[in-house]
Motif scaffolding. Structure first.
Motif, mmCIF file in Angstrom:
data_model
loop_
_atom_site.group_PDB
_atom_site.id
_atom_site.type_symbol
_atom_site.label_atom_id
_atom_site.label_comp_id
_atom_site.label_asym_id
_atom_site.label_seq_id
_atom_site.Cartn_x
_atom_site.Cartn_y
_atom_site.Cartn_z
ATOM 1 N N GLN A 67 -9.836 19.196 58.996
ATOM 2 C CA GLN A 67 -10.305 17.864 58.609
ATOM 3 C C GLN A 67 -11.152 17.878 57.342
ATOM 4 N N HIS A 68 -11.881 18.977 57.102
ATOM 5 C CA HIS A 68 -12.906 18.960 56.054
ATOM 6 C C HIS A 68 -12.676 19.875 54.863
ATOM 7 N N VAL A 69 -11.857 20.893 55.015
ATOM 8 C CA VAL A 69 -11.691 21.834 53.902
ATOM 9 C C VAL A 69 -10.586 21.331 52.970
ATOM 10 N N GLN A 70 -10.977 21.110 51.723
ATOM 11 C CA GLN A 70 -10.034 20.604 50.726
ATOM 12 C C GLN A 70 -9.592 21.723 49.807
ATOM 13 N N VAL A 71 -8.357 21.641 49.338
ATOM 14 C CA VAL A 71 -7.889 22.613 48.343
ATOM 15 C C VAL A 71 -7.866 21.960 46.969
ATOM 16 N N ARG A 72 -7.978 22.796 45.941
ATOM 17 C CA ARG A 72 -7.931 22.276 44.570
ATOM 18 C C ARG A 72 -6.528 21.785 44.247
ATOM 19 N N PRO A 73 -6.447 20.796 43.381
ATOM 20 C CA PRO A 73 -5.125 20.354 42.930
ATOM 21 C C PRO A 73 -4.364 21.511 42.278
ATOM 22 N N GLY A 74 -3.049 21.502 42.435
ATOM 23 C CA GLY A 74 -2.216 22.504 41.769
ATOM 24 C C GLY A 74 -1.840 23.675 42.658
ATOM 25 N N LEU A 75 -2.170 23.604 43.962
ATOM 26 C CA LEU A 75 -1.843 24.739 44.843
ATOM 27 C C LEU A 75 -0.334 24.998 44.900
ATOM 28 N N ARG A 76 0.450 23.922 44.923
ATOM 29 C CA ARG A 76 1.910 24.119 44.985
ATOM 30 C C ARG A 76 2.449 24.790 43.728
ATOM 31 N N GLU A 77 1.909 24.372 42.556
ATOM 32 C CA GLU A 77 2.343 25.008 41.299
ATOM 33 C C GLU A 77 1.961 26.490 41.305
ATOM 34 N N LEU A 78 0.760 26.765 41.809
ATOM 35 C CA LEU A 78 0.310 28.155 41.880
ATOM 36 C C LEU A 78 1.155 28.944 42.876
ATOM 37 N N ALA A 79 1.481 28.325 44.007
ATOM 38 C CA ALA A 79 2.265 28.996 45.047
ATOM 39 C C ALA A 79 3.638 29.412 44.535
ATOM 40 N N ALA A 80 4.166 28.663 43.572
ATOM 41 C CA ALA A 80 5.477 28.985 42.992
ATOM 42 C C ALA A 80 5.452 30.323 42.261
ATOM 43 N N LEU A 81 4.250 30.783 41.885
ATOM 44 C CA LEU A 81 4.114 32.078 41.206
ATOM 45 C C LEU A 81 3.931 33.229 42.200
ATOM 46 N N ARG A 82 4.052 32.930 43.472
ATOM 47 C CA ARG A 82 3.965 33.910 44.564
ATOM 48 C C ARG A 82 2.685 34.757 44.520
ATOM 49 N N PRO A 83 1.532 34.143 44.511
ATOM 50 C CA PRO A 83 0.281 34.916 44.506
ATOM 51 C C PRO A 83 -0.002 35.539 45.872
ATOM 52 N N THR A 84 -0.856 36.543 45.866
ATOM 53 C CA THR A 84 -1.411 37.061 47.111
ATOM 54 C C THR A 84 -2.840 36.558 47.218
ATOM 55 N N VAL A 85 -3.164 35.969 48.349
ATOM 56 C CA VAL A 85 -4.537 35.545 48.607
ATOM 57 C C VAL A 85 -5.293 36.744 49.162
ATOM 58 N N VAL A 86 -6.427 37.079 48.542
ATOM 59 C CA VAL A 86 -7.268 38.157 49.056
ATOM 60 C C VAL A 86 -8.636 37.561 49.352
ATOM 61 N N SER A 87 -8.999 37.584 50.628
ATOM 62 C CA SER A 87 -10.192 36.849 51.031
ATOM 63 C C SER A 87 -11.140 37.695 51.868
ATOM 64 N N ALA A 88 -12.425 37.450 51.690
ATOM 65 C CA ALA A 88 -13.443 38.039 52.563
ATOM 66 C C ALA A 88 -13.572 37.213 53.846
ATOM 67 N N GLY A 89 -12.811 36.124 53.917
ATOM 68 C CA GLY A 89 -12.806 35.271 55.109
ATOM 69 C C GLY A 89 -11.766 35.725 56.121
ATOM 70 N N PHE A 90 -11.308 34.787 56.941
ATOM 71 C CA PHE A 90 -10.502 35.128 58.110
ATOM 72 C C PHE A 90 -9.133 34.459 58.104
ATOM 73 N N HIS A 91 -8.125 35.248 58.528
ATOM 74 C CA HIS A 91 -6.781 34.679 58.697
ATOM 75 C C HIS A 91 -6.825 33.415 59.555
ATOM 76 N N GLU A 92 -7.652 33.455 60.592
ATOM 77 C CA GLU A 92 -7.682 32.362 61.571
ATOM 78 C C GLU A 92 -8.085 31.027 60.944
ATOM 79 N N LEU A 93 -8.847 31.073 59.828
ATOM 80 C CA LEU A 93 -9.299 29.830 59.190
ATOM 81 C C LEU A 93 -8.526 29.520 57.910
ATOM 82 N N ILE A 94 -7.755 30.484 57.418
ATOM 83 C CA ILE A 94 -6.994 30.286 56.173
ATOM 84 C C ILE A 94 -5.584 29.772 56.477
ATOM 85 N N GLU A 95 -4.908 30.458 57.417
ATOM 86 C CA GLU A 95 -3.499 30.140 57.685
ATOM 87 C C GLU A 95 -3.281 28.671 58.086
#
Ligand SMILES: [Mg+2]
Ligand SMILES: [Zn+2]
Length: 196
Positions: A67-95
């Motif tokens: 409900q509360h976590v927003q993503v920056r505009p352009g995520l789909r354009e970025l996703a087209a470049l097949r990035p790897t997300v590397v996070s100090a956070g948790f799969h459970e809250l990212i996926e």
């Protein structure tokens, strides 16, 4: 060239771990521990202590995050470049956020066991980095050149090993202090266009 992207404060507008701590944990503890990272605490130690103060069920926290976590505009354009997300956070809250946004990305992150007596963080890699001296993202992204996109403390060491860096917020300030070149970004479309 590979593209490596931080999650909190980079893909997301705000740091979702900080948001979750404010909503479900102990904001006073965060204020006390955050300045000690890199002084007498590692980032992992800070994260473990802050999430041990959270006792809410995972489902409740995930619902709040969605409900509360927003993503920056352009995520789909970025996703087209097949990035790897590397996070100090948790799969459970990212996926769940990726599912909400309709994008599939490779994610390298930690895991959390949401125990009712305090969350227990299961770190993906606890090996101290030979360069910075604490467990960090550098080893996880090693193995060929990469462009790095980040915003904060967890990105410092891996950004310094990148061919090309996109930085904002405290990562940008840190690199300014070191005299290291980077490209500023505001939304993820900026990054996608610069690389595309
Ligand atoms: Mg970040
Ligand atoms: Zn390091």
């Amino acid at each position: 060239m590979r593209l490596v992207v931080d999650w909190d404060g980079t893909v997301t507008v705000q740091d979702s771990l900080v948001q979750v701590i404010h909503e479900f944990g102990d904001a006073g503890l965060l204020a006390e521990l955050e300045p000690r990272v890199g002084v007498d605490l590692t980032l992992h130690e800070e994260i473990a202590l802050e999430f041990a103060a959270i006792t809410a069920p995972l489902d409740d926290v995930v619902a709040w995050v969605l409900q509360h976590v927003q993503v920056r505009p352009g995520l789909r354009e970025l996703a087209a470049l097949r990035p790897t997300v590397v996070s100090a956070g948790f799969h459970e809250l990212i996926e769940p956020v990726l599912v909400r946004e309709g994008v599939e990305l490779d994610v390298l992150a930690n895991r959390v066991e949401a125990r009712p007596d305090g969350w227990v963080v299961r770190f993906r890699d606890e090996t101290a980095c030979a360069t910075c001296g604490e467990p960090c993202k550098r080893a996880g992204v090693a193995g060929g050149p990469y462009a790095y996109v980040g915003d904060g403390y967890s990105d410092r060491c891996a950004a310094l090993a990148a061919e090309r860096v996109f930085a904002r917020d405290s990562l940008a300030t840190h690199l300014d202090g070191l005299g290291v070149a980077y490209e500023p970004f505001d939304d993820l479309g900026d990054v996608a266009r610069a690389l595309g």
